[in-house]
Write a protein that holds these residues in place. Structure first.
Motif, PDB file in Angstrom:
ATOM      1  N   ILE A  90      -3.904   0.211   6.674  1.00 40.08           N
ATOM      2  CA  ILE A  90      -3.409   0.895   4.842  1.00 40.08           C
ATOM      3  C   ILE A  90      -3.924   2.350   4.563  1.00 40.08           C
ATOM      4  O   ILE A  90      -3.249   3.024   3.583  1.00 40.08           O
ATOM      5  N   MET A 103      -4.510   2.532  -1.185  1.00 39.42           N
ATOM      6  CA  MET A 103      -5.871   1.811  -0.104  1.00 39.42           C
ATOM      7  C   MET A 103      -6.997   1.271  -1.002  1.00 39.42           C
ATOM      8  O   MET A 103      -6.732  -0.008  -0.400  1.00 39.42           O
ATOM      9  N   THR A 116       2.322   5.370   9.843  1.00 37.49           N
ATOM     10  CA  THR A 116       1.695   4.556  10.296  1.00 37.49           C
ATOM     11  C   THR A 116       1.800   4.185  11.978  1.00 37.49           C
ATOM     12  O   THR A 116       1.259   3.435  13.410  1.00 37.49           O
ATOM     13  N   PRO A 166       0.559  -0.746  -0.106  1.00 33.07           N
ATOM     14  CA  PRO A 166      -0.358   0.148  -0.147  1.00 33.07           C
ATOM     15  C   PRO A 166       0.668   1.342  -0.026  1.00 33.07           C
ATOM     16  O   PRO A 166       0.515   2.494  -0.200  1.00 33.07           O
ATOM     17  N   ALA A 199      -7.853  -1.668  10.654  1.00 26.13           N
ATOM     18  CA  ALA A 199      -7.319  -1.795   8.748  1.00 26.13           C
ATOM     19  C   ALA A 199      -7.330  -0.817   8.106  1.00 26.13           C
ATOM     20  O   ALA A 199      -6.246  -0.576   7.433  1.00 26.13           O
ATOM     21  N   ALA A 258      -0.261   4.300   3.059  1.00 32.97           N
ATOM     22  CA  ALA A 258      -0.777   5.171   1.127  1.00 32.97           C
ATOM     23  C   ALA A 258      -0.135   6.631   1.184  1.00 32.97           C
ATOM     24  O   ALA A 258       0.696   6.946   0.585  1.00 32.97           O
ATOM     25  N   GLY A 263      -4.312  -1.815  -0.713  1.00 35.71           N
ATOM     26  CA  GLY A 263      -4.670  -2.672   0.288  1.00 35.71           C
ATOM     27  C   GLY A 263      -5.457  -3.264   1.023  1.00 35.71           C
ATOM     28  O   GLY A 263      -6.045  -4.717   1.433  1.00 35.71           O
ATOM     29  N   MET A 264      -7.070  -2.880   0.239  1.00 35.35           N
ATOM     30  CA  MET A 264      -8.352  -3.891   0.895  1.00 35.35           C
ATOM     31  C   MET A 264      -8.192  -4.499  -0.625  1.00 35.35           C
ATOM     32  O   MET A 264      -8.748  -5.810   0.271  1.00 35.35           O
ATOM     33  N   PHE A 319      -3.532  -6.550   8.391  1.00 33.95           N
ATOM     34  CA  PHE A 319      -3.577  -4.845   8.097  1.00 33.95           C
ATOM     35  C   PHE A 319      -4.049  -4.771   9.870  1.00 33.95           C
ATOM     36  O   PHE A 319      -4.338  -3.449  10.232  1.00 33.95           O
ATOM     37  N   GLN A 377      -5.649  -6.673  -0.997  1.00 32.49           N
ATOM     38  CA  GLN A 377      -4.763  -7.539   0.115  1.00 32.49           C
ATOM     39  C   GLN A 377      -5.670  -7.917   1.379  1.00 32.49           C
ATOM     40  O   GLN A 377      -5.833  -9.321   1.791  1.00 32.49           O
ATOM     41  N   MET A 378      -6.203  -7.716   1.755  1.00 37.07           N
ATOM     42  CA  MET A 378      -7.399  -7.554   2.156  1.00 37.07           C
ATOM     43  C   MET A 378      -7.934  -8.430   2.189  1.00 37.07           C
ATOM     44  O   MET A 378      -8.245 -10.060   3.138  1.00 37.07           O
TER      45      MET A 378
END
Length: 181
Positions: free
Chosen positions: A91, A57, A136, A10, A87, A95, A60-61, A81, A63-64
């Motif tokens: 993410i 993002m 993060t 991400p 999460a 990003a 990342g979503m 995440f 990936q989730m």
């Protein structure tokens, strides 16, 4: 190595997507500082910032979602995440933080007299990583410390410059970057 790349995806994607979808109004509005140089320059735009963040993002979503179907890849157990809004926060900070790291270094490069696109080896390859990690860590310190172990951090610091240079060369040849670095 796989875990390091997984965690950083991400953060890896936004800079290239900012270059692809960027353009338009510069973030600094064309303003010049007392040193006679632009604050950031024409290459840092609101459209690039928003598009890059959104693309990071979305990845990342994805990936989730992948983790709901499988827990690993190539025999490696992949970390999550987090859960729910936690999460999404992680993410987002990966990003958006990557772009903030890049913007911050652009600001300092302008102050040091570097022109737009001028290379600053190592810093250019890791500024976005530092931005992603810092934001993060601030937003979710427990998640960050649990996932970014010393070995993962070391792997990211070794892999990232290689990936960064490779993707910049590709971006140059397909016409979305003005320089191959």
């Amino acid at each position: 190595m796989i875990t390091a790349i997984w965690l950083m995806l991400p953060a890896y994607l936004p800079n290239s997507m900012a270059a692809v979808f960027g353009g338009g109004r510069p973030i600094d509005g064309g303003k010049i500082m007392k040193d006679g140089r632009r604050i950031l320059g024409d290459g840092k735009t609101f459209r690039g910032l928003f598009a890059g963040t959104l693309c990071g993002m979305l990845l990342g979503m994805l990936q989730m979602y992948y983790l709901t179907q499988s827990s690993g890849i190539f025999g490696v157990e992949l970390p999550s995440f987090g859960e729910g809004s936690g999460a999404l926060l992680v993410i987002f900070t990966l990003a958006f933080g990557s772009l903030i790291g890049d913007l911050s270094m652009s600001f300092f490069k302008r102050r040091m007299g570097f022109k737009r696109g001028a290379p600053l080896p190592v810093v250019d390859q890791l500024d976005f990583v530092m931005g992603a990690w810092l934001l993060t860590f601030i937003a979710s310190p427990h998640w960050f410390i649990s996932n970014f172990t010393y070995s993962i951090i070391l792997a990211v610091l070794i892999i990232t410059p290689l990936l960064h240079v490779s993707t910049n060369i590709v971006g140059y040849f397909i016409g979305v970057k003005n320089e191959p670095w």
